[in-house]
Write an enzyme that holds these catalytic residues in place. Structure first.
Site, short mmCIF file in Angstrom:
data_model
loop_
_atom_site.label_atom_id
_atom_site.label_comp_id
_atom_site.label_asym_id
_atom_site.label_seq_id
_atom_site.Cartn_x
_atom_site.Cartn_y
_atom_site.Cartn_z
N LYS A 198 -5.70 -2.75 8.32
CA LYS A 198 -5.42 -1.32 7.71
C LYS A 198 -5.02 -1.52 6.00
CE LYS A 198 -2.66 1.57 6.36
NZ LYS A 198 -2.68 2.03 4.92
N GLY A 254 4.36 -5.48 2.94
CA GLY A 254 4.78 -4.10 2.20
C GLY A 254 6.13 -4.13 1.92
N SER A 255 6.82 -2.66 1.74
CA SER A 255 8.11 -2.43 1.40
C SER A 255 8.97 -2.85 2.57
CB SER A 255 8.07 -1.01 0.92
OG SER A 255 8.05 -0.34 2.12
N THR A 256 10.05 -3.21 2.04
CA THR A 256 11.29 -3.54 3.10
C THR A 256 11.56 -2.26 3.97
OG1 THR A 256 12.03 -5.24 1.87
CG2 THR A 256 13.63 -4.30 3.42
N GLY A 308 8.76 -2.11 6.60
CA GLY A 308 8.92 -3.00 7.51
C GLY A 308 10.03 -2.81 8.53
N GLU A 331 6.15 -9.54 5.93
CA GLU A 331 6.60 -10.16 4.70
C GLU A 331 6.72 -9.04 3.57
OE1 GLU A 331 5.87 -10.84 1.14
OE2 GLU A 331 3.96 -11.41 1.22
N CYS A 388 5.37 -9.59 -5.03
CA CYS A 388 6.63 -9.65 -3.95
C CYS A 388 7.50 -10.67 -4.42
CB CYS A 388 6.23 -9.91 -2.52
SG CYS A 388 5.03 -10.85 -2.25
N GLU A 441 13.83 -3.93 -6.15
CA GLU A 441 12.52 -4.46 -6.50
C GLU A 441 11.99 -3.45 -7.24
OE1 GLU A 441 9.61 -4.83 -3.41
OE2 GLU A 441 9.29 -6.79 -4.12
P1 NAI Z 1 4.43 0.71 1.42
O1 NAI Z 1 5.23 -0.52 2.28
O2 NAI Z 1 4.45 1.94 1.84
O3 NAI Z 1 2.97 0.47 1.71
C1 NAI Z 1 2.25 -0.86 2.40
C2 NAI Z 1 1.19 -0.83 3.39
O4 NAI Z 1 2.03 -0.10 4.57
C3 NAI Z 1 0.07 0.25 2.99
O5 NAI Z 1 -0.81 -0.14 3.69
C4 NAI Z 1 0.84 1.61 3.77
O6 NAI Z 1 -0.12 2.49 3.79
C5 NAI Z 1 1.31 1.12 5.04
N1 NAI Z 1 2.39 1.99 5.56
C6 NAI Z 1 3.11 2.91 4.82
N2 NAI Z 1 3.99 3.33 5.85
C7 NAI Z 1 3.65 3.02 7.14
C8 NAI Z 1 4.24 2.99 8.27
N3 NAI Z 1 5.36 4.01 8.49
N4 NAI Z 1 3.76 2.51 9.36
C9 NAI Z 1 2.74 1.34 9.00
N5 NAI Z 1 2.13 1.37 7.96
C10 NAI Z 1 2.66 1.97 6.84
O7 NAI Z 1 4.53 0.32 0.15
P2 NAI Z 1 4.19 1.17 -1.22
O8 NAI Z 1 4.82 2.71 -0.77
O9 NAI Z 1 2.74 1.11 -1.59
O10 NAI Z 1 5.26 0.57 -2.32
C11 NAI Z 1 6.52 0.82 -2.36
C12 NAI Z 1 7.41 -0.38 -2.78
O11 NAI Z 1 7.12 -1.19 -1.79
C13 NAI Z 1 6.88 -1.23 -4.04
O12 NAI Z 1 7.45 -0.54 -5.31
C14 NAI Z 1 7.41 -2.49 -3.82
O13 NAI Z 1 8.75 -2.59 -4.35
C15 NAI Z 1 7.29 -2.75 -2.40
N6 NAI Z 1 5.96 -3.36 -2.16
C16 NAI Z 1 6.04 -4.57 -1.66
C17 NAI Z 1 4.77 -5.16 -1.49
C18 NAI Z 1 4.95 -6.71 -1.08
O14 NAI Z 1 4.04 -7.52 -1.46
N7 NAI Z 1 6.05 -7.35 -0.56
C19 NAI Z 1 3.53 -4.78 -1.41
C20 NAI Z 1 3.58 -3.35 -1.90
C21 NAI Z 1 4.99 -2.78 -1.96
#
Ligand code: NAI
Ligand code: MG
Length: 499
Positions: free
Chosen positions: A205, A257-259, A262, A279, A313, A410
């Site tokens: 996804k 993705g975001s904590t 996670g 991660e 990240c 972050e």
């Molecule tokens: P997010 O964690 O919402 O999105 C990451 C992925 O998770 C996307 O594919 C999203 O569609 C999916 N997702 C969202 N909600 C979900 C759920 N309930 N169940 C399963 N999958 C879900 O992150 P977002 O909103 O794009 O960014 C927010 C903050 O997160 C950023 O500002 C940053 O601080 C952090 N982040 C950290 C990343 C990393 O590499 N560790 C990558 C992206 C964001």
């Protein structure tokens, strides 16, 4: 002498004198051609080896964040589509991919790796269009590293019984993998290559703002003859991700993705017997000692926080600089930031591209404003931002204290928070004063100090006299709120094997 030549000479003469100082040394535009990639008006989901529309026909647009121009309409997978994708992955696992000898699986992975190399220009341009990152990064980092992950893991596919996990490690089954938008193709490669090498099948996804390179990768898998159902791609937003991770047919969940998300996923998976790796975010300290070579350290600071607009990240978002050299280091840093070029991501000279989405831009603005309101001093080099698209200038905050939001949260943007320290103990205490624990950097001439620091820093990765270095053979992952599990290397394989 002909009069024309004389006139030419008169024009050139002042250039060699004092006026040369006023000459325009700006780079001429050097855009990479957009024509190397064909973007379809709409894209389906990739299920069972075919591109198909969502069951309810829903779509969403993906934009070019540098211009806000829509690039394509992409199918929005609902529960029924996720169900179909998981079923296709299950069938492929049981009938084809699970029973296939590792040496045969390896051939497909090598083929995918080579196709990524052959089509690298196409992938790089598409990644920069959909994500906003500079072409020099997608071309020189994202795409070559993605190919490297497939090559590396192809090598493991027929050697798993020698990987140290016992004589006959088995795959887990169907992996549901949810990835973010900051390194779209590279994160897909980090997830898919080890899973497939170990004999699992996958439902991926991608993030909703950057689905296009995952769909091009699906096309590459078709081209490589990968058996139908081994890789499935279900595009959509958070609800699609949630449907995937909580699907009972999924044996293993991997998320970057975001904590916050996670933690939600951890709750959804708890008690189901599914295996999980997370991660998540970071707030890394990049620590500069007084004996560090200043020029090198400044390059490392710039690379640490301004690479990929700071959407990293493991970004070195907190600079800890020893007090005795703080003025000297910050002076050089400001000079260096004055030379960074922000603008068109497809221009080969661009250093800083667009912020990936309006939501992310709003978050960066909100946290930067909070930094100012809490009393830190904000600085950016003179920098013209394009009128359309999502942009944020490279920004440095000095006078930051450990309790400020910009030292704790972050920001995930091109914003550096600077703190100082006097002793190595103080550096360790400040570096570890964070709920995260993904990465850290140490800049010093002394090898013994590097080792002393590395033993005390609570971070999954510690870089010494370099920053943001990645290699498929090297495990990557975090402590505490940065998640658990490792990706890459032998350790990364363990996450996809029943040993
Ligand atoms: P997010 O964690 O919402 O999105 C990451 C992925 O998770 C996307 O594919 C999203 O569609 C999916 N997702 C969202 N909600 C979900 C759920 N309930 N169940 C399963 N999958 C879900 O992150 P977002 O909103 O794009 O960014 C927010 C903050 O997160 C950023 O500002 C940053 O601080 C952090 N982040 C950290 C990343 C990393 O590499 N560790 C990558 C992206 C964001
Ligand atoms: Mg996009």
């Amino acid at each position: 002498m002909m009069p024309g030549k004389d006139a030419e000479r008169r024009e050139l003469v002042p250039m060699q004198g004092e006026l040369a100082a006023q000459a325009d040394w700006d780079y001429a535009p050097a855009p990479e051609s957009r024509d190397v990639v064909t973007i379809a008006p709409e894209y389906g989901l990739f299920i069972g080896g075919e591109f198909v529309p969502a069951a309810d026909g829903r779509q969403f647009p993906t934009l070019n964040p540098a211009t806000e121009e829509p690039l394509a309409q992409v199918a929005d997978a609902g529960e029924a589509d996720v169900d179909r994708a998981v079923a296709a992955a299950r069938t492929a696992y049981e009938r084809v991919w699970g029973p296939m000898p590792g040496a045969e699986r390896a051939k497909y992975l090598y083929r995918i790796a080579r196709l990524l190399q052959e089509r690298s220009r196409e992938f790089a341009v598409l990644e920069s269009l959909d994500n906003g990152k500079p072409i020099k990064e997608s071309r020189d980092v994202d795409i070559p590293l993605a190919a490297a992950h497939f090559f590396y893991h192809a090598g493991w596919a027929d050697k798993l019984e020698h990987a140290g996990f016992g004589p006959s490690p088995r795959p887990l089954g169907v992996a549901g993998q949810v990835i973010p938008w900051n390194f779209p193709l590279l994160m897909a490669a980090w997830k898919l290559a080890p899973a497939l090498a170990a004999g699992n099948t996958c439902v991926l996804k991608p993030a909703e703002t950057t689905p296009l390179t995952a769909l091009l990768l699906a096309e590459v898998c078709q081209q490589a003859g990968l058996p139908p159902g081994v890789l499935n791609v279900t595009t959509g937003a958070g609800s699609t991700g949630a449907a995937l991770v909580s699907h009972p047919g999924v044996d293993k969940v991997a998320f970057t993705g975001s904590t916050d998300v996670g933690k939600e996923i951890q709750r959804a998976v708890a008690g189901t017997g599914k295996r999980l790796t997370l991660e998540l975010g970071g707030k890394a300290a990049n620590i500069v000692f007084d004996d560090a070579p200043v020029e090198g350290a400044v390059e490392g600071i710039v690379n640490g926080i301004f690479f990929n607009q700071g959407h990293v990240c493991c970004a070195g978002s907190r600079l800890l600089v020893q007090e005795s050299v703080a003025d000297a280091v910050l002076g050089r840093l400001r000079d260096r930031l004055g030379t960074l070029r922000l603008g068109d991501p497809l221009d080969k000279n661009t250093d800083i591209g667009a912020i990936n989405s309006r939501e992310q831009l709003d978050k960066i603005r909100e946290l930067s404003d909070a930094g100012e309101a809490e009393g830190a001093e904000r600085w950016s080099p003179p920098c013209d931002l394009p009128e359309r698209g999502y942009w944020f200038p490279p920004t440095v905050f000095t006078g930051v204290s450990q309790s400020h939001r910009i030292a704790r949260e972050e920001i995930f943007g091109p914003v550096l928070s600077v703190l100082t320290f006097r002793t190595p103990d103080e550096a360790v205490a400040k570096a570890n004063n964070t709920p995260y624990g993904l990465s850290a950097g140490v800049w010093t001439e002394k090898g013994s100090r590097i080792l002393w620091m590395a033993q005390r820093l609570r971070a999954g990765v510690v870089w010494a006299n370099t920053y943001n270095r990645f290699d498929p053979a090297s495990p990557f992952g975090g402590y505490r709120e940065s998640g658990f599990g490792r990706e890459g290397g032998r350790h990364g394989l363990a996450a996809y094997l029943n040993a």
